[in-house]
Design an enzyme around this catalytic site. Structure first.
Site, PDB file in Angstrom:
ATOM      1  N   GLY A 133       2.880   2.629  -2.220  1.00 45.58           N
ATOM      2  CA  GLY A 133       3.262   3.174  -3.520  1.00 45.58           C
ATOM      3  C   GLY A 133       2.453   4.403  -3.920  1.00 45.58           C
ATOM      4  O   GLY A 133       1.307   4.586  -3.517  1.00 45.58           O
TER       5      GLY A 133
ATOM      6  N   GLY B   2       0.745  -1.256   0.000  1.00 45.53           N
ATOM      7  CA  GLY B   2       0.000   0.000   0.000  1.00 45.53           C
ATOM      8  C   GLY B   2       0.774   1.303   0.000  1.00 45.53           C
ATOM      9  O   GLY B   2       0.146   2.359  -0.109  1.00 45.53           O
TER      10      GLY B   2
ATOM     11  N   CYS C 165      -0.648   3.358  -5.834  1.00 42.64           N
ATOM     12  CA  CYS C 165      -1.346   2.201  -5.255  1.00 42.64           C
ATOM     13  C   CYS C 165      -2.504   2.694  -4.396  1.00 42.64           C
ATOM     14  O   CYS C 165      -2.340   3.620  -3.600  1.00 42.64           O
ATOM     15  CB  CYS C 165      -0.380   1.377  -4.399  1.00 42.64           C
TER      16      CYS C 165
END
Length: 369
Positions: A205, A203, A208
Site C-alpha cells: 500500500g 506491505g 503502508c
C-alpha cells in the site's frame, strides 16, 4: 568411528535438522506490477463499450450471489466512507465499499436505513469492541448486512484462523472477506476455515510501511498469481489489496487472477473522504494515512501501544474533487485493457493475459502522469 555408528549419527542429524526451522532463500523471481506489461493480442471487439466489466459470483460458504464491477474501496479513513459508498452507488456499476471500522453504532444504523448500502462491506477487526458493536448492530438490524470484511494486518496467526471459524459459525449466511495474507497455503487454510474471499497483500500500500519496519512482505503480482491459484482450487475467491497506482495496475491484478481488487491511495484525496480540507498557500490538500500509522492510532486508540511501532505514514494529497472522474478513468482503463487482449468480458481477461517482463514501463521525459 565404527561405520554403523557413523551412519546412525548422519541419519540422526538429518532427522533432527528437519525438525529445527532454518533460514532459507527462495531463488525464484517474484514480480510486482512495475515489472510487467500485458502483451496485446488479436481482437474482434469493435469498441470499448462492447466490453462487460462486471463479474458474477456465487460465494462458497454464504451461497449468496454477487454481480457488479469487482472493485472495492478499502476500509480506510478517507476511503471507506459513507460518502464514498453513496458516490459508488450513484455510478451504478455495483462497485463496492468496505466501510472503515470506526463509525459509531448509531451512524451505521442510520446509514443502513438508506438506499445505496447493497454493495457495502461492514468491517471489523479482532478486538472485542468491534465484535460487540457488530452484535449490537445485528440485534437491531438482523438483515441489514450480507457482507463482512474481517481485516487484520497479519493473517498468519492461529488466533485469527480460530476467530474466523467462530464468526463463520455465528454468521453462516453472511459472505466473509478476510485477510491479509500473501501465500497459497494460508489462503487455503482461511478458505477451509469459512472465508469466501481472502484478502491478499502485505506491505504494497501507498501509506503502508510494514516492509520498511519489519522486512516482511511479498511482491504483489506474484502474490496474486499464487494465491488465486490456491483459492480457485478450493472454490474460493481472492481480493487483491494494495499496490495499484494506476488503472493499468488494476488490469494487471485482474489479469493475474484476482476476483476483486481493493483500492486505497487511488481513491484518496476526493470530496468523499470525509476529511478536513487543508489550505496551503492557496492550494487545497486532504490528509491520508495508513490505518497502522501513528495518526490513525492516536485518533482511534489513544496512541501507539508501547509494545508496537507505527507501520504506516501520513501524507497530504492535493484535493481531487469528486470521485466520479477517477471512477471513469478506472472503468475506462479496464475496458480498454480488455479490448487490447480481445476479452469481451472481464472474466476472460486472466485467460487472455500474457505478462512480459520489462525494465521500463513509461516514457517519463515529461513527467509520470
Amino acid at each position: 568411528m565404527r561405520p554403523y555408528l557413523f551412519q546412525f549419527r548422519v541419519a540422526f542429524v538429518r532427522r533432527i535438522s528437519k525438525l529445527i526451522p532454518i533460514m532459507r532463500i527462495e531463488e525464484a523471481t517474484k514480480l510486482d506490477f512495475k515489472d510487467v506489461l500485458i502483451r496485446p493480442k488479436r481482437s474482434t471487439l469493435g469498441s470499448r463499450k462492447d466490453v462487460d466489466i462486471t463479474r458474477e459470483f456465487t460465494f462458497k460458504w454464504s451461497g449468496l450471489k454477487y454481480k457488479g464491477v469487482p472493485v472495492i474501496a478499502a476500509n480506510m479513513d478517507g476511503v471507506g466512507t459513507f460518502a464514498m459508498a453513496k458516490a459508488f452507488a450513484a455510478e451504478g456499476s455495483g462497485l463496492g465499499v468496505a466501510l472503515h471500522k470506526h463509525y459509531p453504532l448509531e451512524d451505521l444504523e442510520a446509514f443502513f436505513d438508506q438506499d445505496g448500502a447493497d454493495s457495502v462491506w461492514y468491517s471489523i477487526g479482532m478486538v472485542g469492541a468491534d465484535e460487540e458493536k457488530l452484535a449490537a448492530f445485528l440485534k437491531k438490524r438482523p438483515d441489514a448486512i450480507d457482507k463482512l470484511c474481517i481485516d487484520v494486518a497479519n493473517g498468519y496467526s492461529e488466533h485469527f484462523v480460530e476467530y474466523v471459524k467462530r464468526i463463520r459459525e455465528k454468521l453462516p449466511a453472511i459472505t466473509i472477506m478476510a485477510g491479509n495474507v500473501v501465500t497459497g497455503e494460508m489462503v487455503e487454510e482461511l478458505i477451509l476455515a469459512g472465508v469466501d474471499v481472502v484478502k491478499v497483500g502485505i506491505g504494497p500500500g501507498s501509506v503502508c510501511t510494514t516492509r520498511k519496519m519489519t522486512g516482511v512482505g511479498y511482491p504483489q503480482l506474484s502474490a496474486i498469481i499464487e494465491c488465486a491459484d490456491a483459492a480457485h482450487g478450493l472454490g474460493g475467491l481472492i481480493c487483491a489489496d494494495g499496490g495499484c497506482t494506476s488503472p493499468g495496475d488494476i488490469a494487471k491484478a485482474f489479469g493475474a487472477g484476482a476476483d476483486f481488487v481493493m483500492l486505497g491511495g487511488m481513491l484518496a484525496g476526493h470530496a468523499q473522504s470525509e476529511q478536513q480540507v487543508v489550505d496551503r498557500n492557496g492550494e487545497k490538500f486532504l490528509q491520508f494515512y495508513g490505518m497502522s500509522s501513528s495518526t490513525a492510532m492516536n485518533k482511534h486508540k489513544g496512541g501507539v501501544a508501547e509494545y508496537r511501532a507505527s507501520e504506516g505514514k501520513t501524507v497530504h494529497i492535493p484535493y481531487r474533487g469528486g470521485v466520479e472522474d477517477t471512477l471513469q478513468d478506472i472503468l475506462g482503463g479496464l475496458r480498454s485493457a480488455c479490448t487490447y487482449v480481445g476479452a469481451g468480458r472481464l472474466k476472460e481477461l486472466s485467460r487472455r493475459t500474457t505478462f512480459i517482463r520489462v525494465s521500463q514501463q513509461l516514457n517519463t521525459v515529461f513527467g509520470c502522469e
